[in-house]
Design a protein around this motif. Structure first.
Motif, PDB file in Angstrom:
ATOM      1  N   HIS A   1      -4.354  -6.391  -2.408  1.00 32.71           N
ATOM      2  CA  HIS A   1      -3.322  -6.416  -1.359  1.00 32.71           C
ATOM      3  C   HIS A   1      -3.740  -5.666  -0.096  1.00 32.71           C
ATOM      4  O   HIS A   1      -3.399  -6.070   1.017  1.00 32.71           O
ATOM      5  N   TRP A   2      -4.465  -4.556  -0.255  1.00 26.35           N
ATOM      6  CA  TRP A   2      -4.858  -3.768   0.916  1.00 26.35           C
ATOM      7  C   TRP A   2      -5.686  -4.605   1.880  1.00 26.35           C
ATOM      8  O   TRP A   2      -5.569  -4.458   3.096  1.00 26.35           O
ATOM      9  N   LEU A   3      -6.530  -5.512   1.345  1.00 24.47           N
ATOM     10  CA  LEU A   3      -7.354  -6.346   2.211  1.00 24.47           C
ATOM     11  C   LEU A   3      -6.491  -7.310   3.013  1.00 24.47           C
ATOM     12  O   LEU A   3      -6.737  -7.523   4.206  1.00 24.47           O
ATOM     13  N   TRP A   4      -5.460  -7.865   2.398  1.00 27.28           N
ATOM     14  CA  TRP A   4      -4.600  -8.811   3.107  1.00 27.28           C
ATOM     15  C   TRP A   4      -3.784  -8.118   4.195  1.00 27.28           C
ATOM     16  O   TRP A   4      -3.550  -8.704   5.261  1.00 27.28           O
TER      17      TRP A   4
ATOM     18  N   ALA B   1      -4.532   1.837  18.872  1.00 27.23           N
ATOM     19  CA  ALA B   1      -4.913   3.046  18.138  1.00 27.23           C
ATOM     20  C   ALA B   1      -4.235   3.101  16.767  1.00 27.23           C
ATOM     21  O   ALA B   1      -4.881   3.414  15.754  1.00 27.23           O
ATOM     22  N   PHE B   2      -2.946   2.775  16.722  1.00 30.38           N
ATOM     23  CA  PHE B   2      -2.225   2.771  15.449  1.00 30.38           C
ATOM     24  C   PHE B   2      -2.818   1.736  14.499  1.00 30.38           C
ATOM     25  O   PHE B   2      -3.047   2.009  13.318  1.00 30.38           O
ATOM     26  N   SER B   3      -3.090   0.546  15.007  1.00 23.41           N
ATOM     27  CA  SER B   3      -3.633  -0.534  14.179  1.00 23.41           C
ATOM     28  C   SER B   3      -5.009  -0.189  13.622  1.00 23.41           C
ATOM     29  O   SER B   3      -5.291  -0.412  12.433  1.00 23.41           O
ATOM     30  N   VAL B   4      -5.875   0.351  14.474  1.00 28.41           N
ATOM     31  CA  VAL B   4      -7.227   0.703  14.035  1.00 28.41           C
ATOM     32  C   VAL B   4      -7.182   1.839  13.014  1.00 28.41           C
ATOM     33  O   VAL B   4      -7.932   1.838  12.037  1.00 28.41           O
ATOM     34  N   THR B   5      -6.274   2.785  13.208  1.00 26.63           N
ATOM     35  CA  THR B   5      -6.111   3.873  12.243  1.00 26.63           C
ATOM     36  C   THR B   5      -5.669   3.325  10.892  1.00 26.63           C
ATOM     37  O   THR B   5      -6.206   3.711   9.839  1.00 26.63           O
ATOM     38  N   ALA B   6      -4.712   2.407  10.906  1.00 28.10           N
ATOM     39  CA  ALA B   6      -4.241   1.807   9.656  1.00 28.10           C
ATOM     40  C   ALA B   6      -5.365   1.045   8.964  1.00 28.10           C
ATOM     41  O   ALA B   6      -5.534   1.144   7.738  1.00 28.10           O
ATOM     42  N   ILE B   7      -6.143   0.289   9.729  1.00 29.83           N
ATOM     43  CA  ILE B   7      -7.272  -0.446   9.148  1.00 29.83           C
ATOM     44  C   ILE B   7      -8.285   0.515   8.525  1.00 29.83           C
ATOM     45  O   ILE B   7      -8.780   0.279   7.425  1.00 29.83           O
TER      46      ILE B   7
ATOM     47  N   VAL C   1     -11.034   2.559   3.800  1.00 31.71           N
ATOM     48  CA  VAL C   1     -11.654   3.685   3.097  1.00 31.71           C
ATOM     49  C   VAL C   1     -10.931   3.996   1.788  1.00 31.71           C
ATOM     50  O   VAL C   1     -11.573   4.146   0.740  1.00 31.71           O
ATOM     51  N   ALA C   2      -9.598   4.078   1.824  1.00 32.79           N
ATOM     52  CA  ALA C   2      -8.844   4.464   0.625  1.00 32.79           C
ATOM     53  C   ALA C   2      -8.685   3.294  -0.370  1.00 32.79           C
ATOM     54  O   ALA C   2      -8.574   3.527  -1.567  1.00 32.79           O
ATOM     55  N   LYS C   3      -8.662   2.062   0.136  1.00 38.51           N
ATOM     56  CA  LYS C   3      -8.480   0.869  -0.700  1.00 38.51           C
ATOM     57  C   LYS C   3      -7.338   1.058  -1.709  1.00 38.51           C
ATOM     58  O   LYS C   3      -7.539   0.953  -2.929  1.00 38.51           O
ATOM     59  N   PRO C   4      -6.128   1.341  -1.208  1.00 36.82           N
ATOM     60  CA  PRO C   4      -5.013   1.586  -2.138  1.00 36.82           C
ATOM     61  C   PRO C   4      -4.676   0.349  -2.964  1.00 36.82           C
ATOM     62  O   PRO C   4      -4.796  -0.771  -2.497  1.00 36.82           O
ATOM     63  N   ARG C   5      -4.262   0.566  -4.170  1.00 34.57           N
ATOM     64  CA  ARG C   5      -3.963  -0.572  -5.073  1.00 34.57           C
ATOM     65  C   ARG C   5      -2.518  -0.937  -5.023  1.00 34.57           C
ATOM     66  O   ARG C   5      -1.616  -0.350  -4.859  1.00 34.57           O
TER      67      ARG C   5
END
Length: 134
Positions: free
Chosen positions: A74-77, A119-125, A130-134
């Protein structure tokens, strides 16, 4: 191509695209207020550097995600959705730059709104990548 080199190429393309997107946003804000001296330079930079970096980021990102088998996560989508937003924003700003070069000064926005969204979008990406949350 080696995975780490491909990932490095992706990160470099994303950094180049992001910086170009910010330059474009500030250029639009300045030109909308009458500072049109740099419009041609920003437009050329956008066509020659920012747009190719965006395409490179998409291509290398697709290969990296495929090699990592991340398309089921899901994190990738969510990351891809934000990337689509940034790509669309690039297209909107490119059109705005073109209209500004033709003398259209309508549709002014806050000079800080678009850069803040970037800036917000790039930070979220970055957090998602990096974290790849599940």
């Amino acid at each position: 191509m080696d995975y780490l080199w491909l990932k490095a190429a992706h990160v470099a393309a994303v950094l180049t695209f992001t910086s170009g997107l910010l330059v474009q946003a500030f250029g639009v804000a300045v030109a909308a207020r009458g500072g049109t001296e740099a419009l041609d330079l920003i437009s050329r930079w956008d066509r020659r550097v920012t747009a190719p970096a965006m395409v490179t980021a998409w291509l290398t990102g697709a290969v990296v995600a495929s090699q990592g088998a991340w398309f089921s996560f899901h994190w990738l989508w969510v990351k891809l959705g934000i990337a689509v937003f940034l790509s669309g924003l690039h297209g909107m700003q490119s059109g705005r730059l073109r209209r500004l070069r033709w003398g259209d000064r309508s549709n002014e926005t806050s000079p800080f709104l678009i850069p803040a969204l970037i800036a917000f979008s790039v930070t979220a990406i970055a957090i998602l990548a990096v974290a790849k949350p599940r």
